[in-house]
Design a protein around this motif. Structure first.
Motif, mmCIF file in Angstrom:
data_model
loop_
_atom_site.group_PDB
_atom_site.id
_atom_site.type_symbol
_atom_site.label_atom_id
_atom_site.label_comp_id
_atom_site.label_asym_id
_atom_site.label_seq_id
_atom_site.Cartn_x
_atom_site.Cartn_y
_atom_site.Cartn_z
ATOM 1 N N MET A 222 16.840 38.464 50.994
ATOM 2 C CA MET A 222 17.902 38.529 49.992
ATOM 3 C C MET A 222 19.260 38.225 50.606
ATOM 4 N N ALA A 223 19.499 38.682 51.840
ATOM 5 C CA ALA A 223 20.772 38.403 52.510
ATOM 6 C C ALA A 223 20.925 36.914 52.790
ATOM 7 N N VAL A 224 19.855 36.273 53.246
ATOM 8 C CA VAL A 224 19.916 34.837 53.534
ATOM 9 C C VAL A 224 20.147 34.044 52.250
ATOM 10 N N LEU A 225 19.422 34.386 51.198
ATOM 11 C CA LEU A 225 19.598 33.678 49.928
ATOM 12 C C LEU A 225 21.003 33.901 49.361
ATOM 13 N N GLY A 226 21.512 35.121 49.472
ATOM 14 C CA GLY A 226 22.865 35.403 48.999
ATOM 15 C C GLY A 226 23.909 34.643 49.788
ATOM 16 N N LYS A 227 23.717 34.541 51.090
ATOM 17 C CA LYS A 227 24.648 33.792 51.935
ATOM 18 C C LYS A 227 24.628 32.314 51.563
ATOM 19 N N GLN A 228 23.456 31.763 51.281
ATOM 20 C CA GLN A 228 23.361 30.359 50.867
ATOM 21 C C GLN A 228 24.108 30.136 49.555
ATOM 22 N N GLN A 229 23.938 31.042 48.615
ATOM 23 C CA GLN A 229 24.626 30.919 47.328
ATOM 24 C C GLN A 229 26.136 31.007 47.518
ATOM 25 N N THR A 230 26.571 31.905 48.400
ATOM 26 C CA THR A 230 27.997 32.052 48.662
ATOM 27 C C THR A 230 28.576 30.795 49.305
ATOM 28 N N ASN A 231 27.827 30.197 50.219
ATOM 29 C CA ASN A 231 28.294 28.979 50.871
ATOM 30 C C ASN A 231 28.381 27.809 49.895
ATOM 31 N N GLN A 232 27.515 27.786 48.884
ATOM 32 C CA GLN A 232 27.513 26.696 47.915
ATOM 33 C C GLN A 232 28.656 26.813 46.915
ATOM 34 N N ALA A 233 29.177 28.001 46.739
ATOM 35 C CA ALA A 233 30.288 28.188 45.804
ATOM 36 C C ALA A 233 31.527 27.518 46.377
ATOM 37 N N SER A 234 32.175 26.733 45.562
ATOM 38 C CA SER A 234 33.346 26.020 46.060
ATOM 39 C C SER A 234 34.597 26.881 45.871
ATOM 40 N N PRO A 235 35.377 27.017 46.930
ATOM 41 C CA PRO A 235 36.612 27.790 46.801
ATOM 42 C C PRO A 235 37.626 26.987 45.983
ATOM 43 N N PRO A 236 38.589 27.666 45.393
ATOM 44 C CA PRO A 236 39.605 26.924 44.644
ATOM 45 C C PRO A 236 40.374 25.995 45.587
ATOM 46 N N THR A 237 40.704 24.851 45.071
ATOM 47 C CA THR A 237 41.454 23.902 45.902
ATOM 48 C C THR A 237 42.869 24.424 46.103
ATOM 49 N N PRO A 238 43.530 24.026 47.189
ATOM 50 C CA PRO A 238 44.901 24.501 47.423
ATOM 51 C C PRO A 238 45.842 24.159 46.267
ATOM 52 N N LYS A 239 45.615 23.011 45.640
ATOM 53 C CA LYS A 239 46.492 22.627 44.533
ATOM 54 C C LYS A 239 46.351 23.607 43.370
ATOM 55 N N GLN A 240 45.111 23.976 43.044
ATOM 56 C CA GLN A 240 44.896 24.948 41.969
ATOM 57 C C GLN A 240 45.560 26.276 42.315
ATOM 58 N N THR A 241 45.401 26.708 43.547
ATOM 59 C CA THR A 241 45.986 27.976 43.966
ATOM 60 C C THR A 241 47.506 27.932 43.868
ATOM 61 N N GLN A 242 48.099 26.838 44.333
ATOM 62 C CA GLN A 242 49.556 26.708 44.272
ATOM 63 C C GLN A 242 50.044 26.735 42.831
ATOM 64 N N GLU A 243 49.356 26.039 41.953
ATOM 65 C CA GLU A 243 49.757 26.023 40.545
ATOM 66 C C GLU A 243 49.673 27.413 39.940
ATOM 67 N N ARG A 244 48.614 28.138 40.276
ATOM 68 C CA ARG A 244 48.458 29.486 39.720
ATOM 69 C C ARG A 244 49.531 30.434 40.252
ATOM 70 N N VAL A 245 49.845 30.311 41.533
ATOM 71 C CA VAL A 245 50.892 31.160 42.108
ATOM 72 C C VAL A 245 52.237 30.852 41.462
ATOM 73 N N ARG A 246 52.545 29.565 41.286
ATOM 74 C CA ARG A 246 53.811 29.192 40.637
ATOM 75 C C ARG A 246 53.883 29.743 39.216
ATOM 76 N N ALA A 247 52.771 29.653 38.494
ATOM 77 C CA ALA A 247 52.744 30.172 37.129
ATOM 78 C C ALA A 247 52.945 31.691 37.126
ATOM 79 N N ASP A 248 52.317 32.371 38.080
ATOM 80 C CA ASP A 248 52.485 33.825 38.177
ATOM 81 C C ASP A 248 53.925 34.200 38.491
ATOM 82 N N VAL A 249 54.533 33.499 39.434
ATOM 83 C CA VAL A 249 55.923 33.778 39.805
ATOM 84 C C VAL A 249 56.846 33.536 38.619
#
Length: 96
Positions: free
Chosen positions: A60-87
């Motif tokens: 279960m740990a190996v399968l969970g780690k594989q699923q976590t690795n496949q999840a794509s993190p938000p791109t820096p541009k998306q993060t910057q836009e969200r932070v600007r909107a929050d500010v």
């Protein structure tokens, strides 16, 4: 019963359910040990069941780690836009 009280009961029941699942799994493990103890020594039966449970946990740990690795993190541009909107929203609320 008021809506709020019944909702609270539901939240508590949902929160406690994993504990009951844990107890049920412990009872099943004890049952497996008792069943194996009929044909082997008790210590060997406990060791076998513990080994099987450890193998399942590792899988279960190996399968969970594989699923976590496949999840794509938000791109820096998306993060910057969200932070600007929050500010901007925080500044807007502060001016009210």
């Amino acid at each position: 019963m008021p809506q709020r009280a019944s909702g609270s009961v539901g939240v508590v029941a949902f929160s406690v359910a994993p504990a009951w699942w844990g107890l049920a799994l412990q009872a099943l493990a004890a049952t497996a040990i008792a069943a194996l103890a009929l044909v082997t020594e008790v210590w060997a039966a406990a060791l076998i069941v513990a080994g099987v449970l450890a193998a399942i946990a590792a899988l279960m740990a190996v399968l969970g780690k594989q699923q976590t690795n496949q999840a794509s993190p938000p791109t820096p541009k998306q993060t910057q836009e969200r932070v600007r909107a929050d500010v901007a929203e925080i500044k807007e609320r502060a001016q009210r």
